[in-house]
Design an enzyme around this catalytic site. Structure first.
Site, PDB file in Angstrom:
ATOM      1  N   HIS A 672      42.714   2.066   9.031  1.00  0.00           N
ATOM      2  CA  HIS A 672      43.016   1.023   7.971  1.00  0.00           C
ATOM      3  C   HIS A 672      43.238   2.163   6.783  1.00  0.00           C
ATOM      4  CE1 HIS A 672      40.028  -1.677  10.064  1.00  0.00           C
ATOM      5  NE2 HIS A 672      41.345  -1.570  10.941  1.00  0.00           N
ATOM      6  N   GLN A 673      44.320   2.426   6.089  1.00  0.00           N
ATOM      7  CA  GLN A 673      44.549   3.055   4.985  1.00  0.00           C
ATOM      8  C   GLN A 673      44.600   2.184   3.855  1.00  0.00           C
ATOM      9  OE1 GLN A 673      46.855   3.774   7.850  1.00  0.00           O
ATOM     10  NE2 GLN A 673      45.186   4.730   8.714  1.00  0.00           N
TER      11      GLN A 673
END
Length: 735
Positions: A672-673
């Site tokens: 997850h960015q």
């Protein structure tokens, strides 16, 4: 064994390519050293050395990573995928080992011989001594750069070895380690229909001579500038990226009678294209082929790069934004959207459109482990809502859901967009935003008029210029900032405040005959159970998807024999990871170059979670547990006392120091960015305003995970889609 698609073969089904024999861009002496290291990592062993009489295991024991084409593939991945500094470290190691003096420096007396010239190069040393040399590298801190080079090679070597396939889509090690790829041979007519076919132009199928015609046939306003070799498209809205943000925005704006063009860097794969094969899928559906570390090598990042973006390859988790996070964003960051009924309704609409169900009927092995371990410890464990039916039991959604059950943007929002006239162009990478001086008396000094892109095909030389009234960057938290910065935008928040939800994994081995838990590690819904501790704890526990190549790349190396023995346990080794809502952050100013700094509280929280993950694995009945620490730390559970367990847990750590300063370390993961172009109340506080519009350029919006004010702390798909839904509704009313 390519699957035919239009004018060109689709490569996703095969890992057996002609390029295996091409020059891997390392010189012959470097390749000689690399091959000899690969042999140390996975050496040929005597047939009975693994203590199994099963024929497949006997064969596996004799296999070696020095065999063609493994070293060539490793070299190619190193040169094409790794960042410059990593390549330099590895090449330094290979150069040293290719000379006698260099080998003497890093191998000591083990390279000496009684015969002229008395000092052997690494490749000339016997396999047993080579293994001892490598083991020494892990004992002496002054050899850390050499050790780091070896770890890079080991990760690539084992990933290639266990994920490559032959012309029959098989790998000679899979039967021994208990792995099987399930491929459905027949599909119904409905399944064979490609949902986006009527609205997509695939650059992989085009040439300079056919592209204009294909674009016009999709109803686009197209002109061609032969002198500058540019094809121009005129539309209302151009959206760069087709994932959770771009896909939703495309649907909302197309349904608002806007002419929408979506540009996607990746290719389009539908249900019948998916192969379930780890190697080809990582190579073609993930950013940088699934090999994308931060610049210090401490965090390995995975991000989707295909039509549908992350939603096409994620683990189906559909968790609404936690109330505590909504309060933080509304009160601390002063983003009013997150305290409105509008946002709550958007989350509900998103869940409805992607078919979210609350509970699966049958859980896979790893989720059984997490659930049973938590229950035996008296810990709470929740079911994770899925954007799939209750019967969804696909363990390979990380390579695209071949069952067609998972509802990513490629089978929902983008279908809505195409049904309302939107056109998607795949294989097309945005190069530069078209910014001009704003001469309309507006406050903002610039105006965005569209984007220039180049097509990712060796058969084509033309560029695309998409002229639009509104431009939306939705290419994700890793690529939106580099696009904006390279286009000349100066807001200091662009590229900063990047959150990664870092994770560390623990593993537990469950012998099939000794456990009441059924199945294999790669079967069933990937993520269906979740442990959320009390309010004061800042971590959650989940389980991952790990194909044999990814599993091997993470597995610590102590010796060639030990590594093969660990791999024989693959199908019955469960992983549980600790994920934190990170307060540390990083920055990404140019594509592929990611810096990240841990906050002290993050390492403490992730360590607490990692220890709890080990307790859960033990409580579920594991015979042996451990971490992915490079020293191979593990603990045999049978006959152990609570005191023994706690003593082992005292050795578990989550270090936040440069890798060059430690002898053992963990590699963190991130799927997850978030937050690298965050919304703010002013240009001092954010890269875009609370409508997602750039502070510097009128008509330029951001609509992806990068606008989120901080980390979410849970899987963010619903948060991203609901935010995009609200922002796109606002954009629709601006013109």
């Amino acid at each position: 064994m390519y699957e035919e698609r239009g004018r060109e073969c689709h490569p996703l089904l095969s890992g057996n390519r002609d390029e295996d024999s091409k020059n891997p861009s390392l010189c012959s002496s470097e390749m000689e050293s690399l091959t000899s290291i690969c042999e140390v990592i996975l050496p040929p062993l005597p047939p009975n050395s693994l203590n199994h009489d099963q024929e497949s295991i006997q064969q596996f024991s004799t296999l070696s990573a020095s065999q063609h084409p493994i070293p060539n593939k490793v070299a190619r991945l190193l040169v094409n995928r790794e960042f410059f500094e990593a390549v330099m470290v590895v090449r330094l190691v290979l150069k040293l080992l290719s000379s006698r003096i260099g080998t003497l420096l890093v191998a000591g007396s083990l390279c000496l011989s009684h015969k002229w010239p008395y000092v052997n190069k690494f490749s000339e040393i016997g396999l047993d001594k080579r293994e001892k040399i490598v083991q020494r590298w892990f004992k002496h801190s002054f050899l850390t750069p050499i050790r780091l080079g070896f770890v890079f090679i080991k990760s690539l070597c084992t990933l290639v070895f266990f994920s490559q396939v032959n012309e029959n889509s098989n790998n000679p090690s899979w039967e021994a380690i208990g792995y099987q790829v399930y491929i459905t041979k027949e599909h119904s007519k409905q399944q064979k229909d490609r949902p986006l076919q009527k609205g997509i132009v695939e650059i992989i199928n085009e040439t300079d001579h056919t592209l204009v015609k294909s674009l016009v046939q999709k109803g686009l306003d197209v002109t061609e500038n032969l002198k500058e070799n540019i094809i121009s498209i005129n539309c209302d809205v151009v959206i760069i990226g087709s994932g959770c943000g771009g896909g939703v925005a495309a649907a909302i704006l197309a349904q608002s009678d806007k002419k929408v063009v979506v540009l996607e860097k990746g290719n389009y794969f539908s249900q019948t294209d998916y192969s379930n094969l780890e190697g080809p899928s990582l190579d073609q559906m993930y950013e940088s082929g699934g090999i994308l570390p931060t610049l210090d090598g401490k965090v390995m990042i995975q991000a989707g790069s295909t039509v549908g973006g992350g939603s096409a390859v994620n683990w189906s988790a559909c968790i609404k934004t936690p109330p505590t996070v909504l309060r933080e964003w509304a009160e601390d960051h002063k983003i009013n959207l997150y305290k409105t009924n509008e946002y709550t309704l958007a989350m509900n609409k998103v869940c409805e459109r992607i078919g979210v169900t609350e509970k699966c009927i049958k859980e896979g092995f790893q989720n059984q482990v997490l659930r049973k371990g938590c229950e035996n410890l008296g810990l709470g464990v929740d079911y994770v809502p899925q954007n799939a039916s209750e019967n969804h039991y696909c363990g390979s959604c990380c390579y695209g859901c071949r069952s067609g059950d998972k509802k990513g943007t490629d089978s929902t929002w983008l279908v809505d967009a195409v049904d309302h006239g939107a056109v998607i162009i795949s294989g097309c990478k945005a190069e530069k935003l078209l910014l001009t001086k704003n001469d309309q008396g507006k406050i903002k000094g610039k105006r965005c008029l569209g984007v220039i892109s180049h097509v990712l095909s060796e058969k084509m030389s033309k560029r695309l210029q998409v002229n639009a009234k509104v431009t939306i960057s939705a290419c994700g938290a890793l690529l939106t900032p580099p696009l904006m910065i390279s286009s000349g935008l100066k807001n200091p928040n662009i590229g900063k405040h990047l959150h990664l939800h870092p994770v560390l994994m623990a593993w537990g081995y469950f012998p099939e005959n000794d456990s009441y838990l059924s199945g294999k590690s790669y079967e069933g819904g990937i993520l269906t159970s979740l442990h959320k501790p009390g309010f004061d704890e800042k971590y959650i526990l989940e389980v991952p998807a790990l194909g044999p190549g990814s599993f091997a790349a993470l597995t610590p190396w102590e010796s060639g024999k030990d590594f093969k023995e660990r791999m024989l346990r693959y199908s019955r080794t469960a992983h549980v990871f600790s994920l934190v809502k990170d307060y540390g952050s990083g920055e990404v100013k140019s594509a592929g170059r990611i810096n990240y700094t841990f906050h002290k509280s993050d390492t403490e929280n992730i360590k607490k979670g990692l220890k709890q993950a080990i307790r859960v694995l033990i409580a579920a009945g594991a015979s042996e547990v451990g971490t992915q620490s490079s020293d191979g730390r593990r603990f045999k559970c049978k006959g152990s006392s609570d005191e023994d367990v706690e003593e082992f847990l005292e050795t578990v750590d989550a270090k936040d120091v440069p890798l060059s300063m430690v002898k053992d370390w963990n590699i963190y993961g991130s799927a997850h960015q978030i937050g690298s172009c965050k919304m703010g109340q002013s240009e001092e506080e954010g890269a875009v305003d609370e409508n997602g519009e750039s502070w510097e350029a009128e008509g330029l919006y951001v609509c992806d995970a990068s606008v989120l004010p901080s980390a979410v702390g849970v899987n963010p798909m619903i948060t991203i889609e609901a935010t995009a839904y609200c922002l796109a509704q606002k954009i629709a009313y601006t013109f």
